[in-house]
Design a protein around this motif. Structure first.
Motif, PDB file in Angstrom:
ATOM      1  N   GLY A 180      -3.979  65.803  68.404  1.00  0.00           N
ATOM      2  CA  GLY A 180      -3.560  67.203  67.893  1.00  0.00           C
ATOM      3  C   GLY A 180      -2.801  67.206  66.594  1.00  0.00           C
ATOM      4  N   LEU A 181      -2.302  66.086  66.181  1.00  0.00           N
ATOM      5  CA  LEU A 181      -1.633  65.726  64.702  1.00  0.00           C
ATOM      6  C   LEU A 181      -2.878  66.208  63.916  1.00  0.00           C
ATOM      7  CD1 LEU A 181       0.381  64.851  63.081  1.00  0.00           C
ATOM      8  CD2 LEU A 181      -0.638  62.556  63.002  1.00  0.00           C
ATOM      9  N   ALA A 182      -4.218  65.939  64.332  1.00  0.00           N
ATOM     10  CA  ALA A 182      -5.160  66.424  63.879  1.00  0.00           C
ATOM     11  C   ALA A 182      -5.229  67.815  63.322  1.00  0.00           C
ATOM     12  CB  ALA A 182      -6.427  66.389  64.949  1.00  0.00           C
ATOM     13  N   GLY A 183      -4.781  68.629  64.253  1.00  0.00           N
ATOM     14  CA  GLY A 183      -4.905  69.949  63.893  1.00  0.00           C
ATOM     15  C   GLY A 183      -3.491  70.113  62.647  1.00  0.00           C
ATOM     16  N   ALA A 228       3.087  66.930  72.735  1.00  0.00           N
ATOM     17  CA  ALA A 228       4.315  68.003  72.462  1.00  0.00           C
ATOM     18  C   ALA A 228       4.852  67.687  70.919  1.00  0.00           C
ATOM     19  CB  ALA A 228       5.380  67.615  73.479  1.00  0.00           C
ATOM     20  N   TYR A 229       5.001  66.391  70.333  1.00  0.00           N
ATOM     21  CA  TYR A 229       5.556  66.144  68.959  1.00  0.00           C
ATOM     22  C   TYR A 229       4.635  66.682  68.065  1.00  0.00           C
ATOM     23  CZ  TYR A 229       7.338  63.255  65.332  1.00  0.00           C
ATOM     24  OH  TYR A 229       7.888  62.752  64.379  1.00  0.00           O
ATOM     25  N   ALA A 230       3.315  66.611  68.240  1.00  0.00           N
ATOM     26  CA  ALA A 230       2.334  67.352  67.227  1.00  0.00           C
ATOM     27  C   ALA A 230       2.606  68.840  67.219  1.00  0.00           C
ATOM     28  CB  ALA A 230       1.077  66.830  67.304  1.00  0.00           C
ATOM     29  N   TYR A 231       2.569  69.475  68.479  1.00  0.00           N
ATOM     30  CA  TYR A 231       2.585  71.103  68.523  1.00  0.00           C
ATOM     31  C   TYR A 231       3.901  71.494  68.126  1.00  0.00           C
ATOM     32  CZ  TYR A 231      -2.109  70.359  70.405  1.00  0.00           C
ATOM     33  OH  TYR A 231      -3.344  70.101  70.520  1.00  0.00           O
ATOM     34  N   VAL A 260      -9.061  79.389  61.299  1.00  0.00           N
ATOM     35  CA  VAL A 260      -7.968  80.221  62.267  1.00  0.00           C
ATOM     36  C   VAL A 260      -7.632  79.121  63.146  1.00  0.00           C
ATOM     37  CG1 VAL A 260      -7.781  81.709  64.146  1.00  0.00           C
ATOM     38  CG2 VAL A 260      -9.157  82.300  62.105  1.00  0.00           C
ATOM     39  N   VAL A 261      -6.401  78.840  63.386  1.00  0.00           N
ATOM     40  CA  VAL A 261      -6.236  77.791  64.432  1.00  0.00           C
ATOM     41  C   VAL A 261      -5.337  78.305  65.619  1.00  0.00           C
ATOM     42  CG1 VAL A 261      -5.612  75.959  62.403  1.00  0.00           C
ATOM     43  CG2 VAL A 261      -3.523  77.551  63.234  1.00  0.00           C
ATOM     44  N   HIS A 262      -5.297  77.628  66.637  1.00  0.00           N
ATOM     45  CA  HIS A 262      -4.906  78.236  68.240  1.00  0.00           C
ATOM     46  C   HIS A 262      -4.566  76.918  69.028  1.00  0.00           C
ATOM     47  CE1 HIS A 262      -4.341  80.847  71.425  1.00  0.00           C
ATOM     48  NE2 HIS A 262      -4.908  80.037  72.192  1.00  0.00           N
ATOM     49  N   VAL A 263      -3.674  77.188  69.633  1.00  0.00           N
ATOM     50  CA  VAL A 263      -3.386  76.019  70.627  1.00  0.00           C
ATOM     51  C   VAL A 263      -3.641  76.725  72.204  1.00  0.00           C
ATOM     52  CG1 VAL A 263      -1.921  74.089  71.553  1.00  0.00           C
ATOM     53  CG2 VAL A 263      -2.166  74.552  69.032  1.00  0.00           C
ATOM     54  N   GLU A 264      -3.984  76.406  73.013  1.00  0.00           N
ATOM     55  CA  GLU A 264      -4.061  76.672  74.382  1.00  0.00           C
ATOM     56  C   GLU A 264      -3.653  75.719  75.335  1.00  0.00           C
ATOM     57  OE1 GLU A 264      -4.577  79.930  74.631  1.00  0.00           O
ATOM     58  OE2 GLU A 264      -5.177  79.951  76.943  1.00  0.00           O
ATOM     59  N   ALA A 265      -2.588  75.991  76.495  1.00  0.00           N
ATOM     60  CA  ALA A 265      -2.490  75.063  77.388  1.00  0.00           C
ATOM     61  C   ALA A 265      -3.112  75.338  78.435  1.00  0.00           C
ATOM     62  CB  ALA A 265      -0.978  75.269  77.620  1.00  0.00           C
ATOM     63  N   VAL A 266      -4.026  74.515  78.785  1.00  0.00           N
ATOM     64  CA  VAL A 266      -4.855  74.465  79.864  1.00  0.00           C
ATOM     65  C   VAL A 266      -5.578  73.358  80.559  1.00  0.00           C
ATOM     66  CG1 VAL A 266      -6.833  74.593  78.472  1.00  0.00           C
ATOM     67  CG2 VAL A 266      -7.334  75.742  80.764  1.00  0.00           C
ATOM     68  N   MET A 267      -5.763  73.140  81.671  1.00  0.00           N
ATOM     69  CA  MET A 267      -5.973  71.908  82.388  1.00  0.00           C
ATOM     70  C   MET A 267      -5.298  70.749  82.415  1.00  0.00           C
ATOM     71  SD  MET A 267     -10.280  72.069  81.227  1.00  0.00           S
ATOM     72  CE  MET A 267      -9.868  72.055  79.559  1.00  0.00           C
ATOM     73  N   LEU A 301     -12.579  71.184  68.162  1.00  0.00           N
ATOM     74  CA  LEU A 301     -11.601  71.501  69.303  1.00  0.00           C
ATOM     75  C   LEU A 301     -11.256  70.062  69.798  1.00  0.00           C
ATOM     76  CD1 LEU A 301     -12.990  74.174  69.319  1.00  0.00           C
ATOM     77  CD2 LEU A 301     -13.553  74.107  71.764  1.00  0.00           C
ATOM     78  N   ASN A 302      -9.787  70.131  70.105  1.00  0.00           N
ATOM     79  CA  ASN A 302      -9.223  68.679  70.397  1.00  0.00           C
ATOM     80  C   ASN A 302      -8.621  69.046  71.675  1.00  0.00           C
ATOM     81  OD1 ASN A 302      -7.711  66.345  70.725  1.00  0.00           O
ATOM     82  ND2 ASN A 302      -7.122  66.321  68.491  1.00  0.00           N
ATOM     83  N   ALA A 303      -8.871  68.246  72.674  1.00  0.00           N
ATOM     84  CA  ALA A 303      -8.201  68.437  73.916  1.00  0.00           C
ATOM     85  C   ALA A 303      -7.633  66.849  74.357  1.00  0.00           C
ATOM     86  CB  ALA A 303      -9.152  68.855  75.269  1.00  0.00           C
ATOM     87  N   GLY A 304      -6.300  66.823  73.820  1.00  0.00           N
ATOM     88  CA  GLY A 304      -5.830  65.695  74.146  1.00  0.00           C
ATOM     89  C   GLY A 304      -6.599  64.261  73.738  1.00  0.00           C
ATOM     90  N   GLY A 305      -7.108  64.345  72.470  1.00  0.00           N
ATOM     91  CA  GLY A 305      -7.891  63.219  71.955  1.00  0.00           C
ATOM     92  C   GLY A 305      -9.223  63.207  72.241  1.00  0.00           C
ATOM     93  N   ASP A 306      -9.639  64.092  73.058  1.00  0.00           N
ATOM     94  CA  ASP A 306     -11.171  64.252  73.217  1.00  0.00           C
ATOM     95  C   ASP A 306     -11.516  65.355  72.299  1.00  0.00           C
ATOM     96  OD1 ASP A 306     -11.134  62.122  75.004  1.00  0.00           O
ATOM     97  OD2 ASP A 306     -11.218  63.404  76.926  1.00  0.00           O
TER      98      ASP A 306
END
Lengths: 171, 293
Positions: A14-17, A156-159, B46-53, B170-175
């Motif tokens: 997520g540092l990505a983003g 968490a750090y990244a966000y 446009v950026v967004h972060v969603e907590a899911v799964m 889309l990035n889900a925890g490194g995937d």
């Protein structure tokens, strides 16, 4: 010797983003890449059964990607500004970071709040966070849009960092 | 003018009537006095972060002609897909359809059609990986979680494609899964985390569609060898790229526990590439793995 880093190793997902905007926005030298030292103990094996083809020689990963050089921005004299990101919950605690930017660069990231559910998680975070900070500062030169492979603390750090940068309207 | 710019303008004229100039030619006001003052920029995503799964999914979407508001609606819709998949397949929720199926409280015929689709995908992934990915051999019972996360991101990405977005990551925890390009003429560049050095990348690869990396990281080994039902620790890092994240997730898991045999299996598949770092730091990759300098 090779075993213990499994436990403390960590990177930013997520540092990505976080850094992708920056990597697109900079006008610095785009020829910069992740250098890889040659001549180490790579032992590529045939990629497909029965094939003698091998992949391009690559070094041992232990020597890869020193991304610590910081290019000089070509923009006018920048002004430093800081903001604190939101408290991000992760599986084993909560943390928030304070980011300082100067012009188009992130110049510092500090953890301003860290609470963990147990002492082991505290230990892990204490070990991981210095690496995360260094990675934020160094990966700006790696020109990447994301990192594959993830951890809890790093997300968490990244966000939290992202939210701090949002407050600074940092792009 | 680059091809990319031409394509975007054409798109703008027929898609929704929104003129290309509706895109912000510059980002919002830059209070830190940085580069924005005098540099023209590509379209801001446009950026967004969603907590899911149980993880965070980050979105980076280039809206194209649809405009930013409609892009945000598309992201919302994509998030709904993720939450629906989570509700269907969560093993943490005893009332989820998959939990009921596992307990025998409900039959497959009573499940949402997505369940049968995922079961088919799991069988396919098991076959393709010579059994090194096997959700039926997990100690706690059938567990397709690894594949489901990737599959849900594939579906979320489809929503964004259909919406008219020009590119998304889309990035889900490194995937990660992506389409389009981050800027005209550019390709998505993804670092593979270094298994031991947190301030370094093992390599950078080009992302055309999907990439998954598996390995025993921060919390120690968590991968189960389906042939023994016990934790496996054969490689330090296992990365698979390919057309869809469902398969990449499953194959990366297989590669992490199956070592050389799983590597050979993936090397024989069309459209998938593997990159593995073993416990001593040696690397191995299939022929067409798209390494970047």
């Amino acid at each position: 010797m090779k075993r213990f880093p499994f436990v403390i190793g960590s990177t930013i997902a997520g540092l990505a983003g976080v850094l992708s905007f920056h990597s697109r926005a900079t006008t610095g030298p785009l020829s910069h890449s992740v250098p890889v030292k040659a001549g180490t103990s790579a032992r590529p094996v045939p990629a497909k059964p029965g094939s003698t083809e091998t992949t391009a020689p690559r070094s041992s990963v232990a020597h890869s990607a020193p991304t610590s050089t910081v290019p000089v921005t070509t923009q006018g004299p920048p002004t430093a500004a800081s903001a604190t990101g939101v408290n991000e919950q992760y599986g084993y605690g909560v943390l928030s970071v304070r980011a300082t930017v100067s012009g188009s660069r992130i110049t510092d990231v500090q953890v301003v709040n860290l609470q963990t559910v147990d002492s082991y998680s505290q230990q892990l975070a204490d070990q991981v966070i210095p690496y995360l900070r260094r990675q934020v500062l160094s990966m700006q030169t790696a020109r990447i849009d994301g990192v594959s492979g993830a951890t809890y603390t790093s997300e968490a750090y990244a966000y939290s960092l992202q939210s701090a940068l949002d407050k600074l309207h940092f792009r | 003018m680059s091809n990319g710019a031409v394509g975007q303008v054409i798109h703008a004229t027929y898609a929704s009537g929104v003129p290309a100039v509706a895109w912000p030619a510059r980002p919002r006001q830059d209070p830190v006095g940085g580069w924005a003052a005098g540099v023209s920029t590509p379209e801001q995503p446009v950026v967004h972060v969603e907590a899911v799964m149980g993880t965070m999914v980050s979105f980076r979407v280039h809206p194209g002609a649809q405009g930013r508001d409609r892009c945000r609606e598309a992201i919302e819709e994509a998030c709904e897909v993720l939450h629906t998949v989570d509700a269907t397949f969560s093993l943490w929720r005893p009332d989820s359809p998959l939990s009921k199926l596992r307990r025998g409280d409900a039959a497959l015929a009573e499940m949402p059609p997505e369940v049968a689709e995922v079961l088919d995908l799991c069988r396919h992934a098991r076959d393709c990986s010579r059994g090194w990915f096997d959700p039926w051999s997990m100690p706690g019972g059938f567990d397709p979680t690894g594949l489901v996360k990737g599959w849900s991101l594939d579906r979320a990405l489809e929503v964004l494609k259909r919406s008219g977005s020009t590119a998304a990551l889309l990035n889900a925890g490194g995937d990660l899964v992506a389409f389009g390009s981050p800027a005209p003429g550019a390709r998505w560049r993804i670092g593979v985390r270094h298994p031991w050095m947190a301030d370094a990348l093992a390599c950078v690869v080009r992302l055309d569609a999907a990439i998954a990396t598996s390995g025993p990281y921060e919390r120690g080994p968590h991968l189960i060898d389906p042939r023994t039902g016990r934790p496996a620790q054969t490689v330090a890092s296992a990365t698979v790229t390919g057309a869809n994240l469902a398969m990449c997730d499953a194959l990366a898991t297989a590669l992490a526990v199956g070592g050389a045999d799983a590597f050979d299996a993936i090397a024989g598949l069309d459209g998938y590439e593997a990159y593995v770092i073993d416990a001593s730091g040696d690397e191995q990759a299939t022929d067409a793995m798209a390494f970047l300098d």
